[in-house]
Write a protein that holds these residues in place. Structure first.
Motif, PDB file in Angstrom:
ATOM      1  N   TYR A   1       1.001  -1.180   0.066  1.00  0.00           N
ATOM      2  CA  TYR A   1       0.132  -0.012   0.060  1.00  0.00           C
ATOM      3  C   TYR A   1       0.834   1.169  -0.086  1.00  0.00           C
ATOM      4  O   TYR A   1       0.657   2.082  -0.861  1.00  0.00           O
ATOM      5  CB  TYR A   1      -0.862  -0.132   1.202  1.00  0.00           C
ATOM      6  N   LEU A   2       1.975   1.205   0.967  1.00  0.00           N
ATOM      7  CA  LEU A   2       2.675   2.478   0.971  1.00  0.00           C
ATOM      8  C   LEU A   2       3.404   2.542  -0.358  1.00  0.00           C
ATOM      9  O   LEU A   2       3.894   3.600  -0.663  1.00  0.00           O
ATOM     10  CB  LEU A   2       3.604   2.395   2.125  1.00  0.00           C
ATOM     11  N   GLU A   3       3.904   1.447  -0.895  1.00  0.00           N
ATOM     12  CA  GLU A   3       4.781   1.848  -2.157  1.00  0.00           C
ATOM     13  C   GLU A   3       3.959   1.935  -3.502  1.00  0.00           C
ATOM     14  O   GLU A   3       4.705   2.524  -4.371  1.00  0.00           O
ATOM     15  CB  GLU A   3       5.758   0.620  -2.066  1.00  0.00           C
ATOM     16  N   HIS A   4       2.635   1.502  -3.517  1.00  0.00           N
ATOM     17  CA  HIS A   4       2.025   1.175  -4.685  1.00  0.00           C
ATOM     18  C   HIS A   4       0.852   2.174  -4.889  1.00  0.00           C
ATOM     19  O   HIS A   4       0.389   2.401  -5.979  1.00  0.00           O
ATOM     20  CB  HIS A   4       1.631  -0.133  -5.195  1.00  0.00           C
ATOM     21  N   ALA A   5       0.277   2.640  -3.715  1.00  0.00           N
ATOM     22  CA  ALA A   5      -0.919   3.108  -3.685  1.00  0.00           C
ATOM     23  C   ALA A   5      -0.456   4.839  -4.017  1.00  0.00           C
ATOM     24  O   ALA A   5       0.523   5.324  -3.614  1.00  0.00           O
ATOM     25  CB  ALA A   5      -1.674   3.102  -2.442  1.00  0.00           C
ATOM     26  N   ASP A   6      -1.307   5.427  -4.682  1.00  0.00           N
ATOM     27  CA  ASP A   6      -1.119   6.810  -5.107  1.00  0.00           C
ATOM     28  C   ASP A   6      -0.936   7.609  -3.852  1.00  0.00           C
ATOM     29  O   ASP A   6      -1.580   7.700  -3.074  1.00  0.00           O
ATOM     30  CB  ASP A   6      -2.133   7.619  -6.084  1.00  0.00           C
ATOM     31  N   PRO A   7       0.223   8.625  -3.813  1.00  0.00           N
ATOM     32  CA  PRO A   7       0.527   9.354  -2.867  1.00  0.00           C
ATOM     33  C   PRO A   7      -0.597  10.261  -2.136  1.00  0.00           C
ATOM     34  O   PRO A   7      -0.952  10.408  -0.998  1.00  0.00           O
ATOM     35  CB  PRO A   7       1.817   9.881  -2.879  1.00  0.00           C
ATOM     36  N   GLY A   8      -1.280  10.822  -3.157  1.00  0.00           N
ATOM     37  CA  GLY A   8      -2.464  11.583  -2.858  1.00  0.00           C
ATOM     38  C   GLY A   8      -3.417  11.223  -2.395  1.00  0.00           C
ATOM     39  O   GLY A   8      -4.040  11.571  -1.568  1.00  0.00           O
ATOM     40  N   LYS A   9      -3.715   9.787  -3.050  1.00  0.00           N
ATOM     41  CA  LYS A   9      -4.811   9.101  -2.410  1.00  0.00           C
ATOM     42  C   LYS A   9      -4.462   8.751  -0.867  1.00  0.00           C
ATOM     43  O   LYS A   9      -5.500   8.748  -0.019  1.00  0.00           O
ATOM     44  CB  LYS A   9      -5.033   7.777  -3.133  1.00  0.00           C
ATOM     45  N   GLN A  10      -3.198   8.371  -0.576  1.00  0.00           N
ATOM     46  CA  GLN A  10      -2.749   8.020   0.715  1.00  0.00           C
ATOM     47  C   GLN A  10      -3.061   8.970   1.680  1.00  0.00           C
ATOM     48  O   GLN A  10      -3.713   8.936   2.833  1.00  0.00           O
ATOM     49  CB  GLN A  10      -1.455   7.488   0.982  1.00  0.00           C
ATOM     50  N   ALA A  11      -2.645  10.126   1.128  1.00  0.00           N
ATOM     51  CA  ALA A  11      -2.603  11.445   1.931  1.00  0.00           C
ATOM     52  C   ALA A  11      -4.157  11.895   2.348  1.00  0.00           C
ATOM     53  O   ALA A  11      -4.533  12.301   3.388  1.00  0.00           O
ATOM     54  CB  ALA A  11      -1.899  12.767   1.465  1.00  0.00           C
ATOM     55  N   LEU A  12      -5.096  11.855   1.481  1.00  0.00           N
ATOM     56  CA  LEU A  12      -6.479  12.092   1.483  1.00  0.00           C
ATOM     57  C   LEU A  12      -7.234  11.044   2.577  1.00  0.00           C
ATOM     58  O   LEU A  12      -7.846  11.565   3.516  1.00  0.00           O
ATOM     59  CB  LEU A  12      -7.192  12.084   0.319  1.00  0.00           C
ATOM     60  N   ALA A  13      -6.771   9.817   2.389  1.00  0.00           N
ATOM     61  CA  ALA A  13      -7.437   8.679   3.052  1.00  0.00           C
ATOM     62  C   ALA A  13      -7.002   9.115   4.768  1.00  0.00           C
ATOM     63  O   ALA A  13      -7.833   8.780   5.557  1.00  0.00           O
ATOM     64  CB  ALA A  13      -6.792   7.432   2.901  1.00  0.00           C
ATOM     65  N   ARG A  14      -5.604   9.427   4.933  1.00  0.00           N
ATOM     66  CA  ARG A  14      -5.220   9.883   6.219  1.00  0.00           C
ATOM     67  C   ARG A  14      -6.067  11.048   6.702  1.00  0.00           C
ATOM     68  O   ARG A  14      -6.304  10.982   7.832  1.00  0.00           O
ATOM     69  CB  ARG A  14      -3.664  10.419   6.352  1.00  0.00           C
ATOM     70  N   GLN A  15      -6.468  11.872   5.925  1.00  0.00           N
ATOM     71  CA  GLN A  15      -7.190  13.132   6.393  1.00  0.00           C
ATOM     72  C   GLN A  15      -8.672  12.824   6.864  1.00  0.00           C
ATOM     73  O   GLN A  15      -9.022  13.213   8.028  1.00  0.00           O
ATOM     74  CB  GLN A  15      -7.298  14.098   5.605  1.00  0.00           C
ATOM     75  N   PHE A  16      -9.084  11.728   6.107  1.00  0.00           N
ATOM     76  CA  PHE A  16     -10.412  11.321   6.527  1.00  0.00           C
ATOM     77  C   PHE A  16     -10.428  10.488   7.659  1.00  0.00           C
ATOM     78  O   PHE A  16     -11.260  10.745   8.351  1.00  0.00           O
ATOM     79  CB  PHE A  16     -11.108  10.281   5.277  1.00  0.00           C
ATOM     80  N   LYS A  17      -9.312   9.717   7.962  1.00  0.00           N
ATOM     81  CA  LYS A  17      -9.283   8.889   9.234  1.00  0.00           C
ATOM     82  C   LYS A  17      -9.162   9.853  10.139  1.00  0.00           C
ATOM     83  O   LYS A  17      -9.791   9.581  11.450  1.00  0.00           O
ATOM     84  CB  LYS A  17      -7.927   8.055   8.993  1.00  0.00           C
ATOM     85  N   THR A  18      -8.335  11.104  10.085  1.00  0.00           N
ATOM     86  CA  THR A  18      -8.068  11.941  11.386  1.00  0.00           C
ATOM     87  C   THR A  18      -9.443  12.553  11.818  1.00  0.00           C
ATOM     88  O   THR A  18      -9.745  12.828  12.775  1.00  0.00           O
ATOM     89  CB  THR A  18      -7.120  13.116  10.896  1.00  0.00           C
ATOM     90  N   LEU A  19     -10.283  13.021  10.416  1.00  0.00           N
ATOM     91  CA  LEU A  19     -11.527  13.758  10.693  1.00  0.00           C
ATOM     92  C   LEU A  19     -12.482  12.503  11.531  1.00  0.00           C
ATOM     93  O   LEU A  19     -13.229  13.307  12.416  1.00  0.00           O
ATOM     94  CB  LEU A  19     -11.845  14.090   9.412  1.00  0.00           C
ATOM     95  N   LEU A  20     -12.708  11.611  11.179  1.00  0.00           N
ATOM     96  CA  LEU A  20     -13.568  10.843  11.529  1.00  0.00           C
ATOM     97  C   LEU A  20     -13.188   9.794  12.853  1.00  0.00           C
ATOM     98  O   LEU A  20     -14.098   9.658  13.761  1.00  0.00           O
ATOM     99  CB  LEU A  20     -14.015   9.672  10.579  1.00  0.00           C
ATOM    100  N   ASP A  21     -11.901   9.772  12.822  1.00  0.00           N
ATOM    101  CA  ASP A  21     -11.847   8.820  13.993  1.00  0.00           C
ATOM    102  C   ASP A  21     -10.376   9.362  14.596  1.00  0.00           C
ATOM    103  O   ASP A  21      -9.332   8.763  14.641  1.00  0.00           O
ATOM    104  CB  ASP A  21     -11.382   7.359  13.526  1.00  0.00           C
ATOM    105  N   PRO A  22     -10.338  10.543  15.105  1.00  0.00           N
ATOM    106  CA  PRO A  22      -9.099  11.209  15.823  1.00  0.00           C
ATOM    107  C   PRO A  22      -8.387  10.305  16.768  1.00  0.00           C
ATOM    108  O   PRO A  22      -7.069  10.642  16.924  1.00  0.00           O
ATOM    109  CB  PRO A  22      -9.675  12.577  16.302  1.00  0.00           C
TER     110      PRO A  22
END
Length: 467
Positions: free
Chosen positions: A435-456
């Protein structure tokens, strides 16, 4: 997330007892001896909460948040990448009692169903109405609708109907805040802002706990014909599938391919007369449906005869009974046969554009051989949508260095060609590095933001997809 001494499973079970009338709590004593499913540590938490309503799930989540207790959502325990693994101090949030088919709307071909219903159970409930699900997979007896949503499951019909993401019209979920999102639409056309429910589909339980959904379903076409064919490569298999898909009077229901080593080592094949199959040929299993049983068989035979020479088919068998058809399918669905010879054989689940499959398999073989001897593969999968399942013919687990080399060999070029390092099994624990090496970095960053927002506090399924 702030550090807090973990409560023991007994403490958690006692604290949760009586929290909500629709909530059943199973503590360590009740959990003793239970089968953990695909991963031996799925039940390591030692305490399971089983809500029978959305309100009960919300009460459990509210308590966990107040007490800083991590939550591991679980369905049928059939996940293959460690997405349901739990630890001492966690609470397992199980959908086992959310097991009702609430409403079947036969005329509009939709169904409202709770997350703990198994795929097979839903198919059985739909059958008297002449309906079935637009998605199917071999683990239908244990896979739950909620679990399939969690990993965005694909399966046999994805080439025609898409994956789980394309089956869901509406969804209800409890958020990590214990608030309830209820978007239970029953229509395809919804252009009222962003489709928020999509974050839960493929989210692997990181953003909340799905309790109910509205799914599309389709009419059953019970008249089937099944054939096993010998083919020289994936390109030829795709020619056969394309021919069957174009016919106006039949519907292609499956196109499953098994490469030579898989064919050679599968014990059940010894009960078939495959004298017509050349040594290095692959097997292609096709199933079609038509208006009647006899019509289905004759149509399949006619279409295969018409493409036989052009597709260089190396022989074949059309099933003459439902029992023989079932035996054909057993060859494909009993795909774990190699574990008896190679315990914990490392396995992978990739997808790529179908026309690139032959090139990919050839290059994969070359890359694995460059690592060293003994890295032959079992390759099989859903050829019409390019989803390949790959298992190494070697016992696992691999040493870390070899594991990394093998992963690099398997995933090389996948993203660049428009494919995915995980086709239908998810990320879980096992595919962090991928995931860290092959998923798009922008997608990873946005997913982390969603996670922080919903599940701080990071309480929902921690340690899985690296958000």
């Amino acid at each position: 997330m702030a550090s807090h001494p973990p409560l023991s499973p007994h403490d958690i079970a006692r604290a949760l007892d009586g929290l909500h009338p629709d909530l059943r709590i199973l503590g360590p004593d009740a959990m003793a001896g239970r089968h953990p499913g695909e991963d031996p540590t799925n039940l390591a938490a030692g305490v399971v909460a089983q809500p029978a309503s959305t309100a009960a799930a919300a009460a459990l989540i509210s308590w966990c948040r107040a007490n800083h207790v991590a939550i591991v959502p679980q369905g049928g325990l059939s996940g293959l990448v460690g997405g349901g693994v739990s630890r001492h101090g966690d609470v397992i949030l199980s959908s086992a009692r959310l097991n009702r088919v609430i409403a079947i709307h036969a005329d509009e071909e939709t169904v409202e169903v709770e997350a703990g219903v198994t795929l097979e159970g839903l198919q059985a409930a739909l059958a008297p109405h002449g309906l079935t699900t637009g998605i199917d997979l071999g683990s239908r007896g244990s896979a739950t609708i909620g679990g399939m949503i969690s990993t965005n499951a694909g399966g046999i019909l994805a080439f025609r109907n898409g994956v789980m993401r394309h089956q869901i019209l509406g969804l209800e979920a409890v958020l990590p805040s214990s608030e309830i999102l209820s978007d239970m639409t029953r229509v395809v056309k919804v252009s009222a802002g962003p489709d928020i429910k999509q974050i839960f589909i493929g989210g692997e339980g990181a953003f909340g706990f799905v309790t109910r959904v509205v799914m599309k379903v389709e009419r059953i076409r019970p008249h089937r014909a099944v054939a096993l064919l010998g083919v020289t490569n994936a390109g030829r298999a795709l020619e056969v599938a394309a021919r069957l898909r174009r016919h106006p009077s039949l519907l292609l229901e499956a196109a499953e391919m098994m490469w030579p080593r898989y064919v050679r080592d599968h014990a059940q094949l010894k009960s078939f007369d495959l004298s017509w199959l050349e040594d290095r040929a692959s097997l292609l299993l096709v199933e079609i449906s038509a208006q009647s049983g006899d019509h289905a068989t004759s149509l399949l035979e006619e279409e295969l005869a018409a493409i036989w020479d052009a597709a260089e088919i190396k022989g074949g068998i059309v099933a003459q009974s439902s029992e023989q058809a079932r035996r054909f399918w057993d060859l494909r669905e009993d795909s774990g046969f190699y574990f008896s010879a190679f315990p914990q054989a490392p396995s992978f689940d990739v997808s790529l554009p179908p026309t690139l499959v032959d090139h990919y398999v050839a290059e994969l073989t070359h890359r694995l051989r460059s690592i060293g001897s003994g890295y032959d593969t079992y390759v099989y999968g859903h050829i019409a949508d390019g989803n390949l399942h790959i298992a190494l013919a070697t016992p696992g687990p691999l040493s870390p260095d070899i594991k990394h080399d093998v992963e690099d060999a398997v995933y090389a070029g996948i993203t660049a060609c428009g494919g995915s390092f995980s086709a239908e099994h998810g990320v879980g624990l096992d595919k962090h590095r991928a995931y860290l090496e092959h998923a798009d970095p922008g997608k990873q960053a946005l997913a982390r933001q969603f996670k922080t927002l919903l599940d701080p506090d990071g309480l929902f399924n921690p340690g899985k997809v690296p958000f």
